[in-house]
Structure formats: structure tokens, C-alpha cells
Write an enzyme that holds these catalytic residues in place. Structure first.
Site, PDB file in Angstrom:
ATOM      1  N   HIS A  23     -28.739 -48.588  63.064  1.00  0.00           N
ATOM      2  CA  HIS A  23     -28.392 -50.009  63.143  1.00  0.00           C
ATOM      3  C   HIS A  23     -27.202 -50.219  64.080  1.00  0.00           C
ATOM      4  CE1 HIS A  23     -31.089 -51.213  59.825  1.00  0.00           C
ATOM      5  NE2 HIS A  23     -30.897 -49.958  59.451  1.00  0.00           N
ATOM      6  N   ASP A 120     -27.575 -58.239  61.712  1.00  0.00           N
ATOM      7  CA  ASP A 120     -28.562 -57.191  61.470  1.00  0.00           C
ATOM      8  C   ASP A 120     -29.606 -57.682  60.449  1.00  0.00           C
ATOM      9  OD1 ASP A 120     -28.932 -53.995  61.758  1.00  0.00           O
ATOM     10  OD2 ASP A 120     -29.533 -54.670  59.769  1.00  0.00           O
ATOM     11  N   VAL A 339     -25.762 -33.928  68.155  1.00  0.00           N
ATOM     12  CA  VAL A 339     -25.870 -33.627  69.588  1.00  0.00           C
ATOM     13  C   VAL A 339     -25.992 -34.947  70.344  1.00  0.00           C
ATOM     14  CG1 VAL A 339     -27.092 -31.438  69.155  1.00  0.00           C
ATOM     15  CG2 VAL A 339     -28.397 -33.479  69.710  1.00  0.00           C
ATOM     16  N   ASN A 360     -34.866 -46.005  67.402  1.00  0.00           N
ATOM     17  CA  ASN A 360     -34.011 -45.750  68.572  1.00  0.00           C
ATOM     18  C   ASN A 360     -34.488 -44.520  69.315  1.00  0.00           C
ATOM     19  OD1 ASN A 360     -31.736 -47.803  68.327  1.00  0.00           O
ATOM     20  ND2 ASN A 360     -31.904 -46.939  66.266  1.00  0.00           N
ATOM     21  N   GLU A 364     -35.589 -44.363  73.195  1.00  0.00           N
ATOM     22  CA  GLU A 364     -34.914 -43.457  74.136  1.00  0.00           C
ATOM     23  C   GLU A 364     -35.921 -42.512  74.799  1.00  0.00           C
ATOM     24  OE1 GLU A 364     -31.937 -41.878  71.454  1.00  0.00           O
ATOM     25  OE2 GLU A 364     -31.074 -43.882  71.224  1.00  0.00           O
ATOM     26  N   GLY A 379     -40.149 -44.328  55.240  1.00  0.00           N
ATOM     27  CA  GLY A 379     -39.646 -45.604  55.775  1.00  0.00           C
ATOM     28  C   GLY A 379     -40.551 -46.191  56.849  1.00  0.00           C
TER      29      GLY A 379
END
Ligand code: UDP
Ligand code: G50
Length: 459
Positions: A23, A120, A339, A360, A364, A379
Site C-alpha cells: 500500500h 487508500d 532486496v 506491485n 514492476e 488474498g
């Protein structure tokens, strides 16, 4: 995008991210984008954060953007034993939601006066009545896929009001979208007594009261869902659903580089990570270790053994068995902790990504054209995995869902297939090109951000 060119002061926007890296990260990327476009920006934060990763990211963000104001939101006392959940992230959502009465004084104290809030999705239903009282425009930032947004908006229609339970058959339709099997639904959402389900339901009901929903996706990644949402097919009365993705990783997120990657041949490495808050069972972790060796590929593997980094204490030796790290060291780099995923995905040595499909991570991977082996755990990850498969960004072995142990042999075969699939390589290259177009002139993200600016500028 250029400044609006007018002499009037640029609008002051407040952003309120929720708990968890999934988030916080898109919020901070959006805040950086808006600031670069000459908006005045305030980011509202709360303390303590659930993970170390969040507090570290916040501090490097505010150092990188001194022009962005940080404003602390104080939380009211909250007793977790009064709700049905033990998940520290969901409990934090609830603590923030229950502190909503403090939002009004905070927003009215900001100077110059704020002209809009970006909230959010996890906080939406508790914050929208407050901003509505203040006559303050409130946009939601939805931090998952457009497909998941369609599900979230449609979810209230699945409630049987007589029994206050969720009615879903083995397969069901969201109007305008292709069929969804029940097995893809976040398991927690099948039980309305769960805290997360009650929050999800309330947020889903209130989306229509927002001024717009910003979403980290782009047209060619999710054409079907964006169309269905914006044409009023999913539910009637939705505000504009505005794609502003992919939100591109920024310099403030940078960590230390992995020198090991520099010595590996181009495109030879598969990156394995399950995000910031998804831990697998110990036996499954060990099978994955076997699978990586069997695949014959080079790999960077971030082993995640606990949900919250603050509790991540166990040594790799204990998790993987004595000797594993040493045995694989010519082929693989095994790590624990954080990382810099951007550094890994952008590296020329990396061409594959075994991922849990946190949204995300999907975004990416699309940005860098790294092909994915989707391995959703729970989820929203199954619905996101479907987006990965349909868009051409990767493959998904659907039979791996449900929690049965997946053996190393099979994992190894699939990773090998991922790394050798020429057709998939071409498709992901195309997704990358489309992602770049989306943020270019006239692309869906640029158009979306212009639309947001228009919504936010005083008339
Ligand atoms: N991330 C990272 N390093 C890690 C783990 C995660 O940089 O070791 C970043 C990742 O790049 C992404 C975010 O943290 O931006 C995780 O969000 P995502 O939605 O993929 O998954 P979540 O952690 O919310 O399940
Ligand atoms: C985690 C999870 C289940 C789940 C989601 C998770 C999402 C994300 C968007 O992130 O769908 C979302 C979160 C909370 C909410 C509404 C939407 O109230 O375990 O579905």
C-alpha cells in the site's frame, strides 16, 4: 506533464496510505509524481508502522522530497481482542479506520488548505463520510488490479442479507467480465464474520461515493476489466476509474546492489520472491529449494519465513537445512530480508520471476518485461495471477493453489519451462513496450493523471 500554466497556486493534495509495503509503495510513487508536477503534497503517516520496511521507506522518501510535507495521524487506542483477526496489517487498517474522527481536525489544520484527499482503499469507507462533511473531494487509490477492483465493487451484491453470508457458486460472473471460479476468491472473503471481510464489504459499498478511483494499471494490461468498470457494467454509479500505472519505481526506493548479478550471463537468472508479507510453510520452502536446483537455472531467491520482518529471526541454515546455501552457491544466491526488487528486475541478467503476484510485483514485472511464473498463495493473488496469464506476462499453474504441497520435481520443470519459453519471451517484451507507451505522451497513465489534475483543480 507540464505545469497548468496558470498563476493561481497549485492545488494542495493530501495522501493517506495504509499499512503494508504493498500500500505504501504505490502511494509514495504517486506522491513523488504529483510533486514533480508542481502539486503541493502532504503525506499523512501513522506510527508505529507494522514492518521495518515501511518505516525505512518513509524516512528515505521524506529525505528525498523535502518539499513534501509529512503529517502524523495519531491513532486512538484500539483493542485487537474486540475483532476477529490476528493479522497485524488488518489490525492496523482497523486501528486507523477507528481513528477516523481525528481526520477532520487534521485535514482542516493543513496549510495552505487542502483541495483534495487521496485515500487508500482499505480506509475508504471510514474516511469518505468525513471528507464528504468537509466538502472535500476524495479519490481512492486502489492498490490491486482492476479485476480485483471489479470484484470489490461487486462483492456487496453477493451478500445474502437474510443470513448475512456470502453466496457464491463454484463459478460466478461479474457483469462484463469473464467467469471467475470460487477458488480464486480471497479465502477470507468467504466468511463475513472475519474482520477483513467486513472491511472489504464496507469499502466496496462506499466506492461509489468517491470522486474517482486511481488504479496502478494500464489499458492494455487489463482492457476487459477497465472497460467493464468504466462502462457501468460491473455496477451502476461508479465514479471514473482512472488508470495511472504502471507507477514506476523511484530513486528513494534504492537499496544496495547485488554484485553477484553482474557476473551472470544475460537473461540467465530467475528471481524468486513472495513479496513483503507472504510466508510459505517450511516444507514448501524446502521443496522450492529442491525445485530451483532441479530447474538447472541460475537464481536469486529471497526466502521469506514470517509475515512481518520484525519477527524474521530464523537462520537460512535452519529454514533450508544445513549446507543448502553453500551447495548451490555456484548457481544461486539465497537471501533473507529485503532486496531492492527494482534493481533485480531491471538487471540484464534477470529474465524470469517466480512471484506470489502481489499487484506491485506484477506491475514492476510488466514495466521491465520480466516473464512471470505466477504462484499465488492467498488474498487477491489468484485474481492477479489470472491477469498475468491473460495479458501474456506469464504462466500460472492453477493446480498449485489450495495449499497442497507442490513437489520440487514439478516446480523445477515449470521454472525450466518459464525460462525456455520463447513465445512467452516475445509476449512479455510486448507487455513491456505497452507499459512504456502507457506512461508516454497520450498513454493511459498520462491521460489518467491529466484527468486527476482536472478533477482536483479549483473550478
Ligand atoms: N519488495 C522489495 N524487496 C523485497 C520484497 C518486496 O523491493 O524483498 C517490494 C516490491 O518491489 C513491491 C513491494 O515491495 O514494490 C511489495 O508489494 P507487492 O504488491 O508485490 O506484494 P506484497 O508485499 O504487498 O504482498
Ligand atoms: C489482501 C488480502 C485480500 C485481498 C486484498 C489484499 C485486496 C487488495 C485490495 O490486499 O483485495 C483491498 C484490500 C482491502 C479492502 C479492499 C480492497 O478492504 O488478503 O482481497
Amino acid at each position: 506533464m507540464a505545469d497548468s500554466g496558470s498563476n493561481t497556486q497549485s492545488p494542495h493534495i493530501a495522501l493517506f496510505p495504509s499499512s503494508g509495503m504493498g500500500h505504501l509503495t504505490p502511494f509514495l510513487r504517486l506522491a513523488a509524481t504529483l510533486s514533480k508536477q508542481n502539486f503541493q503534497v502532504t503525506v499523512i503517516t501513522f506510527h508505529p508502522t507494522v514492518s521495518f520496511a515501511e518505516s525505512k521507506l518513509l524516512s528515505s522518501f521524506f529525505s528525498a522530497f523535502p518539499q513534501i510535507t509529512s503529517k502524523e495521524f495519531h491513532l486512538l487506542p484500539f483493542d485487537p481482542s474486540t475483532v476477529n483477526s490476528k493479522d497485524p496489517f488488518f489490525l492496523k487498517f482497523e486501528a486507523i479506520r477507528c481513528s477516523a474522527p481525528l481526520l477532520s481536525p487534521l485535514l482542516t489544520s493543513l496549510s495552505p488548505p487542502v483541495s483534495a484527499l487521496i485515500t487508500d482503499i482499505t480506509l475508504a469507507s471510514s474516511f469518505l463520510p468525513i471528507t464528504s462533511n468537509l466538502h472535500l473531494p476524495n479519490h481512492i487509490l486502489f492498490t490491486s488490479s482492476a479485476k480485483m477492483l471489479a470484484f470489490c465493487s461487486y462483492y456487496p451484491s453477493l451478500v445474502d442479507t437474510n443470513t448475512n453470508s456470502i453466496k457464491i457458486s463454484e463459478q460466478f460472473e461479474i457483469p462484463g467480465l469473464s467467469t471467475i471460479p470460487k477458488a480464486w476468491i480471497p479465502p477470507l472473503l468467504l466468511d463475513l464474520t472475519n474482520l477483513f471481510a467486513t472491511q472489504f464489504l464496507e469499502n466496496g459499498r462506499k466506492i461509489i461515493e468517491s470522486n474517482g478511483v486511481l488504479i496502478n494499471t494500464f489499458n492494455s494490461l487489463e482492457p476487459e476489466s477497465l472497460k467493464a468498470l468504466n462502462e457501468g457494467k460491473v455496477i451502476k454509479g461508479l465514479p471514473p476509474i482512472i488508470p495511472i500505472g504502471p507507477l514506476v519505481p523511484c530513486d528513494f526506493e534504492k537499496g544496495s546492489p547485488l554484485k553477484w548479478l553482474d557476473d551472470q550471463p544475460e537473461g540467465s537468472v530467475v528471481y524468486v520472491s513472495f513479496g513483503s508479507r507472504t510466508a510459505m510453510s517450511r516444507v514448501q520452502i524446502r521443496e522450492l529449494g529442491v525445485g530451483l536446483v532441479k530447474s538447472g537455472c541460475r537464481f536469486v531467491w529471497v526466502v521469506k519465513d514470517s509475515k512481518v520482518d520484525k519477527e524474521d529471526e530464523e537462520d537460512l541454515e535452519v529454514i533450508l537445512g544445513k549446507g543448502y546455501v553453500e551447495e548451490v552457491k555456484n548457481k544461486g544466491l539465497v537471501m533473507k530480508g529485503w532486496v531492492d526488487q527494482e534493481e533485480v528486475l531491471s538487471h540484464q541478467a534477470v529474465s524470469g520471476f517466480v512471484s506470489h503476484c502481489g499487484w506491485n510485483s506484477v506491475s514492476e514485472a510488466a514495466w521491465h518485461g520480466v516473464r512471470m511464473l505466477a504462484w499465488p498463495q492467498h488474498g487477491d493473488q489468484m485474481i492477479n495471477a489470472d491477469v498475468v496469464r491473460k495479458s501474456g506476462l506469464g504462466m500460472w499453474v492453477e493446480s498449485w493453489i489450495g495449499g497442497n504441497l507442490v513437489k520440487g520435481e514439478e516446480i523445477g520443470e515449470k521454472i525450466k519451462e518459464l525460462m525456455e519459453d520463447e513465445g512467452l519471451r516475445l509476449k512479455t517484451t510486448h507487455v513491456r513496450e505497452e507499459a512504456r507507451k502507457a506512461v508516454g505522451i497520450g498513454g493511459s497513465s498520462e491521460v489518467g493523471l491529466l484527468k486527476l489534475r482536472k478533477n482536483l483543480e479549483p473550478i
